[in-house]
Design an enzyme around this catalytic site. Structure first.
Site, PDB file in Angstrom:
ATOM      1  N   CYS A 277      43.026  49.809  34.225  1.00  0.00           N
ATOM      2  CA  CYS A 277      44.145  49.064  34.822  1.00  0.00           C
ATOM      3  C   CYS A 277      45.490  49.454  34.217  1.00  0.00           C
ATOM      4  O   CYS A 277      46.527  49.297  34.853  1.00  0.00           O
ATOM      5  CB  CYS A 277      43.932  47.568  34.657  1.00  0.00           C
ATOM      6  SG  CYS A 277      42.384  47.036  35.366  1.00  0.00           S
TER       7      CYS A 277
ATOM      8  N   HIS B 184      50.605  44.622  36.899  1.00  0.00           N
ATOM      9  CA  HIS B 184      49.329  45.101  37.445  1.00  0.00           C
ATOM     10  C   HIS B 184      48.688  43.944  38.198  1.00  0.00           C
ATOM     11  O   HIS B 184      48.659  42.810  37.704  1.00  0.00           O
ATOM     12  CB  HIS B 184      48.425  45.575  36.299  1.00  0.00           C
ATOM     13  CG  HIS B 184      46.984  45.629  36.688  1.00  0.00           C
ATOM     14  ND1 HIS B 184      46.544  46.360  37.776  1.00  0.00           N
ATOM     15  CD2 HIS B 184      45.887  45.028  36.166  1.00  0.00           C
ATOM     16  CE1 HIS B 184      45.240  46.202  37.888  1.00  0.00           C
ATOM     17  NE2 HIS B 184      44.813  45.399  36.941  1.00  0.00           N
TER      18      HIS B 184
ATOM     19  N   ASN C  38      42.560  44.094  43.653  1.00  0.00           N
ATOM     20  CA  ASN C  38      42.923  44.782  42.404  1.00  0.00           C
ATOM     21  C   ASN C  38      42.549  46.262  42.556  1.00  0.00           C
ATOM     22  O   ASN C  38      41.372  46.598  42.630  1.00  0.00           O
ATOM     23  CB  ASN C  38      42.148  44.120  41.254  1.00  0.00           C
ATOM     24  CG  ASN C  38      42.384  44.771  39.910  1.00  0.00           C
ATOM     25  OD1 ASN C  38      42.905  45.882  39.830  1.00  0.00           O
ATOM     26  ND2 ASN C  38      41.984  44.088  38.856  1.00  0.00           N
TER      27      ASN C  38
HETATM   28  O1  UT7 Z   1      42.248  44.232  36.250  1.00  0.00           O
HETATM   29  C1  UT7 Z   1      41.660  44.287  34.997  1.00  0.00           C
HETATM   30  C2  UT7 Z   1      41.701  43.022  34.327  1.00  0.00           C
HETATM   31  N1  UT7 Z   1      40.926  42.043  35.042  1.00  0.00           N
HETATM   32  C3  UT7 Z   1      41.313  40.806  35.028  1.00  0.00           C
HETATM   33  O2  UT7 Z   1      42.337  40.515  34.453  1.00  0.00           O
HETATM   34  C4  UT7 Z   1      40.422  39.780  35.639  1.00  0.00           C
HETATM   35  C5  UT7 Z   1      40.449  38.541  34.805  1.00  0.00           C
HETATM   36  N2  UT7 Z   1      39.506  37.504  35.238  1.00  0.00           N
HETATM   37  C6  UT7 Z   1      39.593  36.873  36.409  1.00  0.00           C
HETATM   38  O3  UT7 Z   1      40.420  37.201  37.241  1.00  0.00           O
HETATM   39  C7  UT7 Z   1      38.707  35.678  36.643  1.00  0.00           C
HETATM   40  O4  UT7 Z   1      37.997  35.414  35.459  1.00  0.00           O
HETATM   41  C8  UT7 Z   1      37.693  35.893  37.804  1.00  0.00           C
HETATM   42  C9  UT7 Z   1      38.429  35.850  39.130  1.00  0.00           C
HETATM   43  C10 UT7 Z   1      36.966  37.177  37.663  1.00  0.00           C
HETATM   44  C11 UT7 Z   1      36.668  34.766  37.824  1.00  0.00           C
HETATM   45  O5  UT7 Z   1      37.326  33.524  37.909  1.00  0.00           O
HETATM   46  P1  UT7 Z   1      36.924  32.337  36.949  1.00  0.00           P
HETATM   47  O6  UT7 Z   1      37.742  31.183  37.322  1.00  0.00           O
HETATM   48  O7  UT7 Z   1      37.024  32.834  35.520  1.00  0.00           O
HETATM   49  O8  UT7 Z   1      35.422  32.053  37.357  1.00  0.00           O
HETATM   50  P2  UT7 Z   1      34.082  32.144  36.479  1.00  0.00           P
HETATM   51  O9  UT7 Z   1      33.706  33.565  36.228  1.00  0.00           O
HETATM   52  O10 UT7 Z   1      34.199  31.237  35.300  1.00  0.00           O
HETATM   53  O11 UT7 Z   1      33.031  31.541  37.481  1.00  0.00           O
HETATM   54  C12 UT7 Z   1      33.115  30.162  37.918  1.00  0.00           C
HETATM   55  C13 UT7 Z   1      31.998  29.913  38.894  1.00  0.00           C
HETATM   56  C14 UT7 Z   1      30.634  30.354  38.389  1.00  0.00           C
HETATM   57  O12 UT7 Z   1      29.686  29.424  38.870  1.00  0.00           O
HETATM   58  P3  UT7 Z   1      29.115  28.253  37.895  1.00  0.00           P
HETATM   59  O13 UT7 Z   1      28.481  28.969  36.742  1.00  0.00           O
HETATM   60  O14 UT7 Z   1      30.323  27.457  37.502  1.00  0.00           O
HETATM   61  O15 UT7 Z   1      28.166  27.511  38.771  1.00  0.00           O
HETATM   62  C15 UT7 Z   1      30.401  31.670  39.084  1.00  0.00           C
HETATM   63  O16 UT7 Z   1      29.033  31.968  39.258  1.00  0.00           O
HETATM   64  O17 UT7 Z   1      32.218  30.635  40.105  1.00  0.00           O
HETATM   65  C16 UT7 Z   1      31.060  31.428  40.413  1.00  0.00           C
HETATM   66  N3  UT7 Z   1      31.484  32.634  41.077  1.00  0.00           N
HETATM   67  C17 UT7 Z   1      31.707  32.733  42.399  1.00  0.00           C
HETATM   68  N4  UT7 Z   1      31.574  31.845  43.379  1.00  0.00           N
HETATM   69  C18 UT7 Z   1      31.879  32.238  44.624  1.00  0.00           C
HETATM   70  C19 UT7 Z   1      31.789  33.849  40.504  1.00  0.00           C
HETATM   71  N5  UT7 Z   1      32.185  34.701  41.452  1.00  0.00           N
HETATM   72  C20 UT7 Z   1      32.143  34.045  42.625  1.00  0.00           C
HETATM   73  C21 UT7 Z   1      32.445  34.397  43.946  1.00  0.00           C
HETATM   74  N6  UT7 Z   1      32.288  33.476  44.920  1.00  0.00           N
HETATM   75  N7  UT7 Z   1      32.882  35.629  44.277  1.00  0.00           N
END
Ligand code: UT7
Length: 333
Positions: A115, A260, A290
């Site tokens: 990134c 980014h 992204n």
């Molecule tokens: O570009 C390089 C750098 N990258 C970044 O900066 C990305 C940084 N991270 C993020 O943008 C976020 O952490 C994400 C968008 C990847 C994830 O968001 P989050 O709010 O941190 O969600 P999470 O991973 O904590 O997941 C929350 C819940 C989980 O379910 P439970 O365990 O709470 O039941 C996941 O399984 O959301 C679930 N989940 C989804 N649900 C529906 C994860 N992905 C999805 C999805 N659709 N696509």
């Protein structure tokens, strides 16, 4: 010492639009979750069977940038290509660009900084130009993510985020010390390398080992999203301040921040931290997702085309991602 200025910009994205609803047919996800957590509404994914690749998209963006710079392709002295999704394990995409565009046999360097790739690439180009070694450098950021994503529910935490696309800039030598790239700032913290990674195939873990173990999914991207997010907001803020302070500037001097495009919530956090108005931060993650090394250059090209980046403006580019690596570029346009 010379200064480098961006003299031409171009971008290319595939025609194929993939909406959040399209993804919900492939995996257990939904438009509401994706928009709420990331801001993404749709992304471009190269259509299956299309011959498009990171290099070919980069070449298309580069042609536009060369034309906008008003130079002949034979005036390009060096190529820098940033990508985490190269067409081949080796050689890198830079040499493919030399061939695809029919450039002279100039040097071609690939940057593997994910990134932060475009920020790193711009910084390398800036050093070559400042010292007088080169006059025009073609800098490309391009990614073909969609071919390598796990598009089942298992991979939903990663695959809904990433999109395909490319951008390119021509960096040109200038004698004006007041305008152009004022400074670049690069950082890394390798102890977090495994928090956002595609581990294999690598020489340490080669293809037969993967084929012999159906549970081995190390060829798909892994991301500890929450951990990456928490680090991103801190590092983005730090490296933007570092860039401003180096130049005796403060956040109130920023005309346009182009972060980014990792997650709209990250951009909004940074915007709030620096008390910037909506029109001082350019985001397009909503329509492209992204695109890693391509995201800043696609955003900069669009912002410039829309007249949001004009002469005399203070432009700040900032990136954070896998490695971890992060960086900023301060530009007086
Ligand atoms: O570009 C390089 C750098 N990258 C970044 O900066 C990305 C940084 N991270 C993020 O943008 C976020 O952490 C994400 C968008 C990847 C994830 O968001 P989050 O709010 O941190 O969600 P999470 O991973 O904590 O997941 C929350 C819940 C989980 O379910 P439970 O365990 O709470 O039941 C996941 O399984 O959301 C679930 N989940 C989804 N649900 C529906 C994860 N992905 C999805 C999805 N659709 N696509």
């Amino acid at each position: 010492m010379y200064t480098s200025r961006i003299s031409g910009l171009g971008h290319f994205v595939p025609d194929n639009i993939v909406t959040n609803d399209d993804l919900s047919k492939l995996m257990d996800t939904n438009d509401e979750w994706i928009q709420e957590r990331t801001g993404i509404k749709e992304r471009r994914w190269i259509e299956q069977g299309s011959p498009e690749t990171s290099a070919s998209m980069g070449a298309k963006a580069a042609k536009i940038a060369i034309e906008k710079a008003g130079i002949d392709k034979n005036e390009i002295d060096f190529i820098i290509f940033a990508t985490l999704s190269p067409d081949m394990y080796f050689p890198g995409c830079g040499v493919q660009i030399q061939d695809m565009l029919g450039l002279p046999t100039v040097g071609a360097l690939d940057v593997r900084n994910q990134c932060s790739g475009f920020v790193y690439a711009l910084s390398v180009a800036d050093q070559f130009i400042k010292t007088g070694m080169y006059q025009n450098i073609l800098v490309i950021g391009s990614e073909f993510h969609s071919g390598g994503l796990d598009v089942t529910t298992r991979g939903r935490g990663v695959s809904v985020i990433f999109g395909d696309g490319a951008g390119a800039a021509i960096l040109t030598r200038s004698d004006d010390p007041e305008r152009g790239i004022l400074s670049t700032h690069l950082h890394s913290e390798g102890k977090h390398a495994r928090e956002l990674t595609v581990e294999s195939p690598s020489i340490a873990h080669w293809v037969p080992e993967i084929l012999n173990n159906p549970d081995d999914l190390s060829y798909y991207p892994y991301m500890n999203g929450t951990f990456v997010f928490k680090n991103a907001v801190v590092r983005f803020s730090e490296v933007i301040m570092e860039g401003l302070q180096t130049n005796g500037l403060s956040p109130t001097d920023i005309d346009m921040l182009i972060p980014h495009q990792a997650n709209l919530r990250i951009s909004q956090f940074v915007q709030k931290k620096f008390s910037l108005r909506d029109d001082q931060v350019y985001n397009n993650i909503q329509k492209y997702g992204n695109t890693t090394a391509a995201s800043i250059i696609i955003a900069l090209t669009e912002a410039h085309e829309k007249g949001k980046v004009t002469n005399g403006d203070l432009i700040v580019l900032a990136a954070f991602g896998s490695g971890f690596t992060w960086g900023s570029v301060i530009i007086r346009w």
